[in-house]
Design an enzyme around this catalytic site. Structure first.
Site, short mmCIF file in Angstrom:
data_model
loop_
_atom_site.label_atom_id
_atom_site.label_comp_id
_atom_site.label_asym_id
_atom_site.label_seq_id
_atom_site.Cartn_x
_atom_site.Cartn_y
_atom_site.Cartn_z
CG ASP A 8 58.35 15.29 20.82
OD1 ASP A 8 57.55 14.53 20.42
OD2 ASP A 8 58.51 16.23 20.71
CD GLU A 39 55.30 10.71 21.51
OE1 GLU A 39 54.18 9.62 21.56
OE2 GLU A 39 55.03 10.95 20.11
CG ASN A 40 59.60 10.08 20.87
OD1 ASN A 40 59.40 11.33 20.23
ND2 ASN A 40 59.06 8.70 20.32
CG ASN A 67 53.05 9.27 17.78
OD1 ASN A 67 53.80 10.56 18.41
ND2 ASN A 67 53.57 8.77 16.76
CG HIS A 68 55.93 6.70 19.22
ND1 HIS A 68 56.30 5.75 19.08
CD2 HIS A 68 56.64 7.93 18.82
CE1 HIS A 68 56.36 5.79 17.62
NE2 HIS A 68 56.95 7.28 17.32
CG HIS A 180 54.46 14.90 16.37
ND1 HIS A 180 54.89 12.96 16.56
CD2 HIS A 180 54.16 14.11 14.69
CE1 HIS A 180 54.32 12.30 15.64
NE2 HIS A 180 54.69 12.89 15.07
#
Length: 272
Positions: A8, A39-40, A67-68, A180
């Site tokens: 990530d 995603e971050n 999830n983001h 994650h």
């Protein structure tokens, strides 16, 4: 072939280390393909089209999500236009974008199948990731299906669920690697039937933090249960964390899988 997967990317610190290091790593390690979880990347929450383009320009071939994935509304239309940006395959039918796609390496010599799934334990309850994997994975080894590498990014919280996914994919994927938790695990190894595995690749971000976020704000949330402003990414020197795999051309399975860590607070690790 040789592929590097990066965990990530968190905030500007994570983006900066990836953009700075990937061109050098592609050359020094002889990398054929690079995948990163993004995603971050946008201030810790989601990703933007501009950030995607910066990462692609730096040498990242594919960006995976989690999830983001939808935290930046502008990504909803972009993901349908940009095949190199994936989201978990087990989102409901009709969700924008794709979670599985086939890519050629930049020199055209290798075919890489990338699969992105999200786990369910302690996470948002999406469709069953095992069902999504069963549909996406080849029936036999990757080479028999015409792939030089099959990569699975499993975005999830629980180590037990991740190990279950690893064994489920064993012999059908080249590398199964987790994202994650933002903490690199020390269990990179090859499973019984030839699939490379690591429970979590760790994050590309500042480890003088709480999983990439400024430690003062994070501690305040633990100590006081009052409503708080959104957490802010830590902005110190980042560590690049990832996993490097070399595949067997006869099977597409793993010959070697090793972690890589460069810069920042963590002890450096270089693929031998």
């Amino acid at each position: 072939m040789k592929l590097m997967f990066l965990g990530d990317i968190v905030g500007k610190a994570g983006r900066d280390v990836v953009v700075a290091e990937v061109p050098r790593l592609r050359e020094q390690l002889g990398l054929d393909f690079v995948v990163a979880n993004g995603e971050n990347a946008a201030h810790g929450f989601g990703i933007s089209p501009k950030i995607c383009e910066d990462l692609f320009d730096a040498g990242v071939d594919v960006i995976t999500g989690g999830n983001h994935s939808w935290d930046r509304p502008e990504i909803l239309s972009y993901i349908d236009e940009e095949p190199r940006l994936l989201r978990p395959a087990n989102f409901p039918s009709g969700t924008p974008g794709k979670g599985v796609s086939l890519f050629d390496s930049r020199d055209g010599k290798h075919r890489v199948l990338v699969i992105n799934v999200m786990c369910r334990l302690f996470m948002e309850l999406l469709d069953n990731p095992f069902d999504a994997l069963e549909k996406a994975l080849p029936e036999g080894d990757p080479a028999a299906a015409g792939f030089d590498c099959v990569l699975v990014d499993m975005h999830g919280e629980a180590t037990s669920e991740k190990y279950g996914i690893g064994h489920f994919c064993d012999g059908r994927a080249s590398l199964v690697v987790g994202t994650h938790t933002h903490v690199p695990t020390g269990d990179a190894h090859i499973l019984e039937h030839g699939t490379g595995y690591q429970t979590d690749a760790g994050m590309c971000g500042d480890y003088d933090s709480v999983i990439g976020m400024q430690k003062e704000g994070s501690l305040d949330r633990f100590l006081n249960r009052l409503p708080k402003p959104r957490m802010q990414p830590a902005e110190g020197e980042a560590t690049l964390c990832g996993t490097v795999i070399e595949t067997d051309p006869k099977t597409g399975l793993a010959k070697r899988v090793q972690p890589i860590r460069i810069g920042g607070k963590l002890s450096p690790t270089w693929p031998g």
